[in-house]
Scaffold this motif. Sequence first.
Motif, PDB file in Angstrom:
ATOM      1  N   GLN A  21       6.893   9.211   6.139  1.00  0.00           N
ATOM      2  CA  GLN A  21       6.541  10.026   4.704  1.00  0.00           C
ATOM      3  C   GLN A  21       6.714  11.274   4.452  1.00  0.00           C
ATOM      4  N   LEU A  63      -3.728  -6.272  15.609  1.00  0.00           N
ATOM      5  CA  LEU A  63      -4.079  -5.019  15.136  1.00  0.00           C
ATOM      6  C   LEU A  63      -3.425  -3.763  15.355  1.00  0.00           C
ATOM      7  N   HIS A  64      -4.076  -3.290  16.618  1.00  0.00           N
ATOM      8  CA  HIS A  64      -3.113  -2.379  17.055  1.00  0.00           C
ATOM      9  C   HIS A  64      -1.526  -2.340  17.018  1.00  0.00           C
ATOM     10  N   ASP A 114      -0.958  -0.588  13.493  1.00  0.00           N
ATOM     11  CA  ASP A 114      -1.576   0.525  12.916  1.00  0.00           C
ATOM     12  C   ASP A 114      -0.457   1.478  13.692  1.00  0.00           C
ATOM     13  N   GLN A 115       0.079   1.162  15.433  1.00  0.00           N
ATOM     14  CA  GLN A 115       0.789   1.905  15.558  1.00  0.00           C
ATOM     15  C   GLN A 115       1.917   2.050  14.179  1.00  0.00           C
ATOM     16  N   LEU A 136      -4.650  -1.297   1.725  1.00  0.00           N
ATOM     17  CA  LEU A 136      -4.330  -0.682   3.486  1.00  0.00           C
ATOM     18  C   LEU A 136      -5.679  -1.549   4.244  1.00  0.00           C
ATOM     19  N   CYS A 188       3.243   6.651   8.530  1.00  0.00           N
ATOM     20  CA  CYS A 188       3.333   8.208   7.375  1.00  0.00           C
ATOM     21  C   CYS A 188       3.782   9.075   8.585  1.00  0.00           C
ATOM     22  N   ARG A 189       4.457   8.766   9.382  1.00  0.00           N
ATOM     23  CA  ARG A 189       4.961  10.257  10.016  1.00  0.00           C
ATOM     24  C   ARG A 189       6.484  10.464   9.871  1.00  0.00           C
ATOM     25  N   ASN A 191       1.811   1.666  11.163  1.00  0.00           N
ATOM     26  CA  ASN A 191       1.628   2.509   9.838  1.00  0.00           C
ATOM     27  C   ASN A 191       1.307   4.052  10.119  1.00  0.00           C
ATOM     28  N   LEU A 192       0.954   4.481  11.847  1.00  0.00           N
ATOM     29  CA  LEU A 192       1.393   5.684  12.176  1.00  0.00           C
ATOM     30  C   LEU A 192       3.103   6.798  10.997  1.00  0.00           C
ATOM     31  N   PHE A 244       1.643  -0.944  -0.358  1.00  0.00           N
ATOM     32  CA  PHE A 244       0.023   0.324   0.576  1.00  0.00           C
ATOM     33  C   PHE A 244       0.574   1.510  -0.275  1.00  0.00           C
TER      34      PHE A 244
END
Lengths: 344, 344
Positions: B165, B151-152, B155-156, B127, B162-163, B158-159, B90
């Motif tokens: 990026q 799952l948590h 996402d941690q 995603l 994103c930060r 993935n956050l 993704f």
Amino acid sequence: MTLQEALDTYLPLIEDELRACMTPPANSPPAFFGMMHYHLGWADPQFQPVQIKAGKRLRPLFTLLTCQAAGGDPHDALPAAAAVELVHNFSLIHDDIEDRSDTRRGRTTVWALWGEAQAINAGDAMLTLAHLGLHRLSERGVPPDRVIAALHALDQANLALCRGQHLDLDFESRLEVDADAYMTMIQGKTAALLGCAGQLGAMVASPDRDLTERYRRVGEGLGLAFQIQDDVLGIWGEPDVTGKPVADDIRHRKKSLPVVYVLGRRNDPGAERLRALYAQEELSEGDVADAIAILDASQARPYAEELARYHLETALTELEAARPEPEAGEALREMAHFLIKRAY
Amino acid sequence: MTLQEALDTYLPLIEDELRACMTPPANSPPAFFGMMHYHLGWADPQFQPVQIKAGKRLRPLFTLLTCQAAGGDPHDALPAAAAVELVHNFSLIHDDIEDRSDTRRGRTTVWALWGEAQAINAGDAMLTLAHLGLHRLSERGVPPDRVIAALHALDQANLALCRGQHLDLDFESRLEVDADAYMTMIQGKTAALLGCAGQLGAMVASPDRDLTERYRRVGEGLGLAFQIQDDVLGIWGEPDVTGKPVADDIRHRKKSLPVVYVLGRRNDPGAERLRALYAQEELSEGDVADAIAILDASQARPYAEELARYHLETALTELEAARPEPEAGEALREMAHFLIKRAY
């Protein structure tokens, strides 16, 4: 409870929960969460705090009300309400890039301010924060199997949302769209997330799958009815109701339901003529009048109104079958009629 | 078990699991999943089946090996392995849009084929499918609290991605970048997901949080060491090792670690000169030679090599402290040295 009472009671709680989900970790560069806060109406383009009404927050309100209607404590559903609202807003940030929209709710869009690359990334981060926000259900004492079911339902809805957006983008590039394909598109793009909002609220209250599915269908039906009504108003709506000129959707050659209902017909002179009009780069006022005359002659308006009525009635029937707690039931009925303003 | 034995045994299982996660529901328009299948190397631009090696699948292999190393059955970790690989992909689909990259692994990128709008949406859908794929842990008998934790953790990570990026995009537009900011960037952009891959594998095997954190740090350390090595090779690497001309990163004015190590210095003539060179639109071959001379005089290479060694050693120390099951431990050690090829 009236809808206004529900709004007065629940909107501040929703806003607090959203802010809790959107609190930056210690190591975050200010602009990273800043762009998302801007989109949500909490910051200006320099990331200074403001408070702007950015969105009606009807989806999260719907989640709290379905939780209460299903016998739960709406406070426990706040993480679900926030997650649904954040998924909605992630999709708006990305839709605005995809549609090249410069403004939303009277403000410059995220991509128009900070560029496409940062806006794509801000949307990705918001989708991630929606998930992390939903995990807060565990802190509210929601049992693990239901937290898992809620997380799964949110992603099922988001996949439908992406499928709907795929179809919507696809439809823009062609004239062979029919009413069935259109309904599949809005089922994903508009109805799936409102369905999920209802489902998650009920899920927090109850492990009964039949009940949670029922509340999902309430939301889905309202979403479909709302979108179809919006399509009717976009063509025949009075400017003082819609805030837009009459026939605005035709002028922008939007392939809304009444239009695709006619476009999908084979060997039909009206459909041929409408296809020819929609193939033009621009429509004159005479063309717009011609298009509306074709739609009127094809009974496109009663077709769409009948379909909107059908989905509204389905939603209301499902709601009554769910035997909602009276206070929340009253607010939900009023919300349904507020969303679909016409008494079809 | 050698790394090659692990690859031979596990890659087919990973591919099967990925395909299971990426099976379109009945109502999917072919192009919706088709674009994602194309990106993963399973379809051509007309959505006809092909089998192209698209990616090394090292992250999911790492997940299976850490599961085995922590005493679990690697088969149970397949959903986690697939989820990590889908999150990685993704991010590639979106990165290619953000960086305006036309090709990846010798093939035209998704956005270059189907436009930005559909490519943004395809990344969003992938995603979402990564999350839905991870839910398959429940079917493997992983207890609910651990599914939630997995799952948590995803996402941690993935956050953090994103930060990272966000920072990477931000760095492109300015010259005031120092080594600390750079390390924060690659911690998110490269290391967080490999850390998560290790963490999730161990999580499937064991509820011991100290152990899962240890395997997270193994992956994180390897990710940091790998990225820093890649930065060194991008400047000083031999063309027959890197497949690129010497100093290619300098020619493209990339702000990799050796460069920002110097750029971040105050009141330093070399830093001033490098800043001036990087402010140019293009660099001549003489400019490139000047830049490398500045980096050499500033000891940027030994600085970076020392840092890569430090993170590799941290990873290996954490691995031994975790007392891995011997077969998987052997493969993990070999993978670490394969990723960071130089014996610093």
